[in-house]
Design an enzyme around this catalytic site. Structure first.
Site, PDB file in Angstrom:
ATOM      1  N   SER A  78       0.505  -1.726   0.568  1.00  0.00           N
ATOM      2  CA  SER A  78      -0.218   0.089  -0.239  1.00  0.00           C
ATOM      3  C   SER A  78       0.907   1.599   0.084  1.00  0.00           C
ATOM      4  O   SER A  78       0.881   1.912   1.047  1.00  0.00           O
ATOM      5  CB  SER A  78      -0.615   0.268   1.438  1.00  0.00           C
ATOM      6  OG  SER A  78      -1.895  -1.014   1.645  1.00  0.00           O
TER       7      SER A  78
ATOM      8  N   GLY B  50       0.992   8.392   5.596  1.00  0.00           N
ATOM      9  CA  GLY B  50       1.155   7.601   7.071  1.00  0.00           C
ATOM     10  C   GLY B  50       2.341   8.822   7.337  1.00  0.00           C
ATOM     11  O   GLY B  50       2.347   9.208   8.164  1.00  0.00           O
TER      12      GLY B  50
ATOM     13  N   GLY C 209       1.229   4.705  -1.399  1.00  0.00           N
ATOM     14  CA  GLY C 209       0.300   5.626  -0.757  1.00  0.00           C
ATOM     15  C   GLY C 209      -0.268   5.559   0.050  1.00  0.00           C
ATOM     16  O   GLY C 209      -0.306   6.947   0.420  1.00  0.00           O
ATOM     17  N   ASP C 210      -0.435   4.631   0.925  1.00  0.00           N
ATOM     18  CA  ASP C 210      -0.495   4.746   2.399  1.00  0.00           C
ATOM     19  C   ASP C 210       0.230   4.535   3.426  1.00  0.00           C
ATOM     20  O   ASP C 210       0.152   5.643   3.907  1.00  0.00           O
ATOM     21  CB  ASP C 210      -1.903   3.649   2.708  1.00  0.00           C
ATOM     22  CG  ASP C 210      -3.143   3.890   2.016  1.00  0.00           C
ATOM     23  OD1 ASP C 210      -4.307   4.119   2.287  1.00  0.00           O
ATOM     24  OD2 ASP C 210      -3.323   2.856   1.572  1.00  0.00           O
ATOM     25  N   TYR C 211       1.590   4.584   2.333  1.00  0.00           N
ATOM     26  CA  TYR C 211       2.595   4.472   3.444  1.00  0.00           C
ATOM     27  C   TYR C 211       3.024   6.363   3.147  1.00  0.00           C
ATOM     28  O   TYR C 211       3.105   6.670   4.042  1.00  0.00           O
ATOM     29  CB  TYR C 211       3.305   3.910   3.329  1.00  0.00           C
ATOM     30  CG  TYR C 211       3.025   2.257   3.794  1.00  0.00           C
ATOM     31  CD1 TYR C 211       3.141   1.660   5.287  1.00  0.00           C
ATOM     32  CD2 TYR C 211       2.995   1.110   2.779  1.00  0.00           C
ATOM     33  CE1 TYR C 211       2.937   0.654   6.003  1.00  0.00           C
ATOM     34  CE2 TYR C 211       2.371  -0.395   3.813  1.00  0.00           C
ATOM     35  CZ  TYR C 211       2.444  -0.490   5.185  1.00  0.00           C
ATOM     36  OH  TYR C 211       2.319  -1.142   5.367  1.00  0.00           O
TER      37      TYR C 211
END
Length: 410
Positions: free
Chosen positions: A175, A182, A177-179
């Site tokens: 993931s 974050g 883009g999520d990391y």
């Protein structure tokens, strides 16, 4: 591989131990942001809905235990609260009153509907820093749309650059883009906490998944603005940086070599037994190599393809040329450098009833390092303890909340 006891002796609680963080986020971006705080000692309370965070359905499972959750929920106290109920909302507000940071990644407007938005929480805690991660940001015409990290990658332009030019845009098997979001969210929170130290006031950190991914498009923005260049997929090569590509060994394994600097390219040519390629009039200068990139790559591939991967790697290490085989996770577990740097940590898991290996804390701080105290817990495993310690609730009060389905305790 490091053990929990070894880290506790050297690391303690960590440099952020004076901060309390309430994590309302789910899936990846919010929990990863919270995990960064927890890794460096912040007291992180993760609130899950009673049905559990969706990340528990992602990745591999051992028995009924999510191995993904074992890592991304590590070091946190996990409570199960139904924020759709009035009692659940009251619990969250009371917890936020005692926190420095609240992390959430619901669709904009959701927390406001539950009277848990920034204005609601600021009313009980003026110093609160609220980290809001969403697909498209808290404002703008797309703000109400649902979004995941991969959607942000696609909109940002980053996905258009990923993969081979003769195939559709590819995605990473993680993931990404999520990391990225974050990380930016955690950095924004620390900036806001630093500002609060001077002003005494909290603020909102607005981290949009697509914007965080778009920031990685940095070299292509001015190129389009000034020259009209629309960057495209280029596979394993990096245009304007030659050689900087993937090559295949005799037995069909892959190695990436980066030797775009003139001095490094000269060392590569000597390792290949082709010093004449770096001579005057050939490819001595980077500009000449860029203009004839395909031919430069052909020469390197001819050499790599005639040797086993281990031979190629040994020659390049000896010549001080940046290169590495493409690692699998099995390679990582077997590699002496990962082991020496203690990048694989064995931590206790109450859910697995045994230790589980997870990626260790980064970055490494010389004086105040982070550490991993335990793997992620079960849904609601810490509900009773947190409500008792943080809100001074008695057992019978917690039992009533459980009966009312406002909370769940494992």
């Amino acid at each position: 591989m490091t053990s929990c006891s070894e880290r506790e002796k050297s690391g303690g609680r960590g440099p952020l131990s004076s901060y309390r963080v309430l994590e309302l986020g789910s899936t990846v971006a919010g929990p990863f942001c919270g995990r960064l705080f927890a890794d460096f000692g912040a007291e992180v309370i993760k609130v899950e809905m009673p049905e559990g965070d969706p990340v528990r359905t992602m990745g591999s499972v051992e028995g009924s235990a999510s191995l993904y959750a074992a890592s991304i929920f590590r070091n946190k106290s996990l409570i199960a609260v139904d924020m759709r109920t009035a009692h659940g909302q009251d619990i969250v507000r009371r917890l936020a009153e005692k926190c420095d940071v609240v992390i959430e990644n619901f669709r904009p407007g959701t927390l406001e509907k539950w009277a848990l938005g920034y204005e609601d929480l600021r009313a009980v805690n003026p110093g609160i820093v609220m980290v809001r991660i969403s697909g498209f940001g808290q404002t703008g015409p797309y703000s109400a749309r649902p979004g995941y990290g991969v959607i942000g990658e696609a909109m940002s332009g980053l996905r258009n650059l990923t993969g081979d030019p003769d195939r559709p845009p590819a995605r990473m098997n993680t993931s990404l883009g999520d990391y990225v979001a974050g990380l930016y969210a955690a950095f924004g929170a620390m900036v806001a906490l630093d500002a609060r130290g001077r002003s005494g006031k909290g603020q909102v950190v607005d981290a949009a998944l697509y914007e965080c991914a778009f920031s990685f498009m940095e070299p292509h923005v001015p190129a389009y603005n000034r020259l009209g260049v629309i960057a495209q997929r280029t596979g394993s090569e990096l245009p304007g940086s030659v050689p900087n590509n993937l090559y295949t060994s005799k037995e069909g394994r892959h190695i990436h070599i980066t030797a775009m600097a003139d001095s490094v390219f000269k060392r590569l040519c000597h390792a290949m037994g082709r010093p004449e390629l770096a001579a005057e009039g050939m490819y001595k200068a980077a500009k000449a190599r860029v203009l004839d990139a395909a031919e430069v790559d052909r020469h390197i591939q001819t050499w790599v393809g005639a040797h086993a991967l281990e031979e190629v790697e040994a020659a390049l290490v000896e010549a001080d040329v940046p290169a590495t085989r493409i690692f699998t996770i099995a390679d990582v577990f077997a590699d002496p450098h990962f082991r020496a740097r203690e990048m694989l940590a064995s931590v206790p898991s109450s859910e697995l009833r045994a230790n589980v290996t997870v990626a260790n804390v980064v970055p490494k701080l010389s004086d105040t390092p982070g550490n991993i105290r335990h793997a992620g817990h079960r849904v609601g495993e810490d509900t009773r303890q947190v409500l008792a310690q943080w809100l001074d609730l008695h057992d019978d009060e917690i039992d009533n909340l459980i009966r009312d389905c406002a909370v769940m305790a494992a």
